[in-house]
Design a protein around this motif. Structure first.
Motif, PDB file in Angstrom:
ATOM      1  N   LEU A 260      -1.032  -2.550  -3.542  1.00  0.00           N
ATOM      2  CA  LEU A 260      -1.328  -1.130  -3.432  1.00  0.00           C
ATOM      3  C   LEU A 260      -2.094  -0.818  -2.153  1.00  0.00           C
ATOM      4  O   LEU A 260      -1.912   0.250  -1.549  1.00  0.00           O
ATOM      5  CB  LEU A 260      -2.119  -0.660  -4.652  1.00  0.00           C
ATOM      6  CG  LEU A 260      -1.323  -0.612  -5.953  1.00  0.00           C
ATOM      7  CD1 LEU A 260      -2.246  -0.437  -7.149  1.00  0.00           C
ATOM      8  CD2 LEU A 260      -0.310   0.536  -5.914  1.00  0.00           C
ATOM      9  N   GLY A 261      -2.936  -1.768  -1.734  1.00  0.00           N
ATOM     10  CA  GLY A 261      -3.636  -1.598  -0.467  1.00  0.00           C
ATOM     11  C   GLY A 261      -2.652  -1.454   0.686  1.00  0.00           C
ATOM     12  O   GLY A 261      -2.814  -0.604   1.570  1.00  0.00           O
ATOM     13  N   GLU A 262      -1.608  -2.266   0.663  1.00  0.00           N
ATOM     14  CA  GLU A 262      -0.567  -2.173   1.685  1.00  0.00           C
ATOM     15  C   GLU A 262       0.161  -0.834   1.596  1.00  0.00           C
ATOM     16  O   GLU A 262       0.524  -0.245   2.617  1.00  0.00           O
ATOM     17  CB  GLU A 262       0.417  -3.333   1.517  1.00  0.00           C
ATOM     18  CG  GLU A 262      -0.199  -4.696   1.809  1.00  0.00           C
ATOM     19  CD  GLU A 262       0.728  -5.847   1.447  1.00  0.00           C
ATOM     20  OE1 GLU A 262       1.834  -5.574   0.939  1.00  0.00           O
ATOM     21  OE2 GLU A 262       0.334  -7.021   1.677  1.00  0.00           O
ATOM     22  N   GLN A 263       0.374  -0.362   0.371  1.00  0.00           N
ATOM     23  CA  GLN A 263       1.029   0.937   0.164  1.00  0.00           C
ATOM     24  C   GLN A 263       0.228   2.079   0.801  1.00  0.00           C
ATOM     25  O   GLN A 263       0.795   3.010   1.367  1.00  0.00           O
ATOM     26  CB  GLN A 263       1.178   1.222  -1.329  1.00  0.00           C
ATOM     27  CG  GLN A 263       2.140   0.301  -2.052  1.00  0.00           C
ATOM     28  CD  GLN A 263       3.586   0.786  -1.951  1.00  0.00           C
ATOM     29  OE1 GLN A 263       4.220   0.651  -0.911  1.00  0.00           O
ATOM     30  NE2 GLN A 263       4.074   1.369  -3.026  1.00  0.00           N
ATOM     31  N   PHE A 264      -1.108   1.952   0.705  1.00  0.00           N
ATOM     32  CA  PHE A 264      -1.981   2.981   1.258  1.00  0.00           C
ATOM     33  C   PHE A 264      -2.339   2.721   2.718  1.00  0.00           C
ATOM     34  O   PHE A 264      -3.113   3.473   3.314  1.00  0.00           O
ATOM     35  CB  PHE A 264      -3.268   3.086   0.432  1.00  0.00           C
ATOM     36  CG  PHE A 264      -3.069   3.710  -0.928  1.00  0.00           C
ATOM     37  CD1 PHE A 264      -2.560   4.989  -1.045  1.00  0.00           C
ATOM     38  CD2 PHE A 264      -3.389   3.009  -2.082  1.00  0.00           C
ATOM     39  CE1 PHE A 264      -2.379   5.573  -2.296  1.00  0.00           C
ATOM     40  CE2 PHE A 264      -3.208   3.584  -3.333  1.00  0.00           C
ATOM     41  CZ  PHE A 264      -2.696   4.868  -3.444  1.00  0.00           C
ATOM     42  N   GLY A 265      -1.801   1.656   3.287  1.00  0.00           N
ATOM     43  CA  GLY A 265      -2.087   1.343   4.678  1.00  0.00           C
ATOM     44  C   GLY A 265      -3.449   0.726   4.892  1.00  0.00           C
ATOM     45  O   GLY A 265      -4.027   0.825   5.985  1.00  0.00           O
ATOM     46  N   VAL A 266      -3.973   0.076   3.867  1.00  0.00           N
ATOM     47  CA  VAL A 266      -5.297  -0.553   3.945  1.00  0.00           C
ATOM     48  C   VAL A 266      -5.156  -2.040   3.661  1.00  0.00           C
ATOM     49  O   VAL A 266      -4.638  -2.440   2.605  1.00  0.00           O
ATOM     50  CB  VAL A 266      -6.278   0.069   2.925  1.00  0.00           C
ATOM     51  CG1 VAL A 266      -7.627  -0.632   3.008  1.00  0.00           C
ATOM     52  CG2 VAL A 266      -6.408   1.563   3.168  1.00  0.00           C
TER      53      VAL A 266
END
Length: 277
Positions: A260-266
């Motif tokens: 999910l971090g990757e999904q949010f660009g984090v």
């Protein structure tokens, strides 16, 4: 620099009592130009001393002919023209920095700022946001959004119901009124959770001055939500992913958090995940 009285009510409390107010004569001219008639024909009284003043507007208390108390948000005269000049200057400076420093990647901030300030300068869209939010919370007994008086609202003047209350972080006031600060915090959290997860229409400037605790209400108090100039529309995908993020945090699901971090660009480092999970 004037200080706003500790106890006040307004529909414009993004005004954080940091600006020197405009002389009432200039404000009166804006009102007459926008409302198009003699003010004494509309108001029984109109306080010359503003309740609050900030960067784009100030708010005055008034009483209508039918004895309804209102708060009038009045945009400073000449502000729109000044903002056009200022934003043009910002664009020029940003492009100049990019020319000298190609690695500069923050030009998008200027566009975001210009879009946000343009919305804030349009009180008609703010009034629309206010009504939409009021409708979203019409069945919530804890949340109040002041009523808009459309007949006295223009792009530069916003007239709304006058609501009493203190800033949500005024703990001394809560204790004096025997209002439980923990309950207030719970209602505040639930209000923004409802905005994010149910309505997808999120208030963009939720500082304490924009959220009043009113002693009025069916349950001993209510939260009065003010200043609806900036809102963010959250799409369904973001809201679902955000739900999943909180679920992963609660379940300590490190793989899901990383995804999910990757999904949010984090990028969430392994050390951070180890501490969380």
């Amino acid at each position: 620099m004037r200080q706003v009285p500790k106890e006040y009510s307004s529909t414009l409390s993004s005004l954080q009592d940091q600006a020197v107010p405009c002389h009432f004569k200039a404000i009166e001219e804006v009102l007459i130009r926008n409302l198009g008639h003699n003010l004494s024909d509309t108001f029984l009284s109109l306080d010359e001393q503003p309740l609050a003043a900030a960067s784009i507007a100030q708010v005055h208390k008034a009483v209508l002919k039918d004895h309804q108390a209102v708060a009038i948000k009045v945009q400073y005269p000449g502000l729109e023209q000044q903002m056009k000049l200022d934003t043009t200057t910002m664009y020029f400076i940003s492009k100049s920095i990019t020319w000298f420093f190609p690695e500069y990647r923050f030009g998008w901030l200027v566009a975001e700022f210009v879009q946000a300030i343009s919305l804030e300068l349009d009180f008609i869209q703010e009034a629309g946001n206010s009504e939409r939010t009021a409708n979203n919370f019409k069945n919530n007994k804890w949340v109040k959004v002041p009523h808009v008086f459309w007949g006295l609202t223009t792009k530069q003047v916003l007239t709304m119901e006058f609501c009493t209350g203190h800033k949500v972080d005024d703990v001394d006031y809560l204790k004096e009124r025997k209002i439980d600060p923990v309950k207030v915090a719970k209602v505040l959290l639930e209000m923004f959770a409802e905005m994010i997860f149910i309505h997808g229409f999120l208030h963009g400037d939720p500082h304490p001055g924009n959220i009043l605790v009113s002693p009025e209400g069916q349950n001993g108090f209510s939260l009065v939500l003010l200043d609806h100039g900036i809102y963010k529309q959250l799409n369904d995908k973001f809201r679902l992913d955000y739900c999943q993020l909180w679920k992963a945090l609660i379940l300590l699901d490190s793989k899901k958090l990383q995804h999910l971090g990757e999904q949010f660009g984090v990028a969430i480092g392994k050390d951070v995940l180890a501490k969380l999970c």
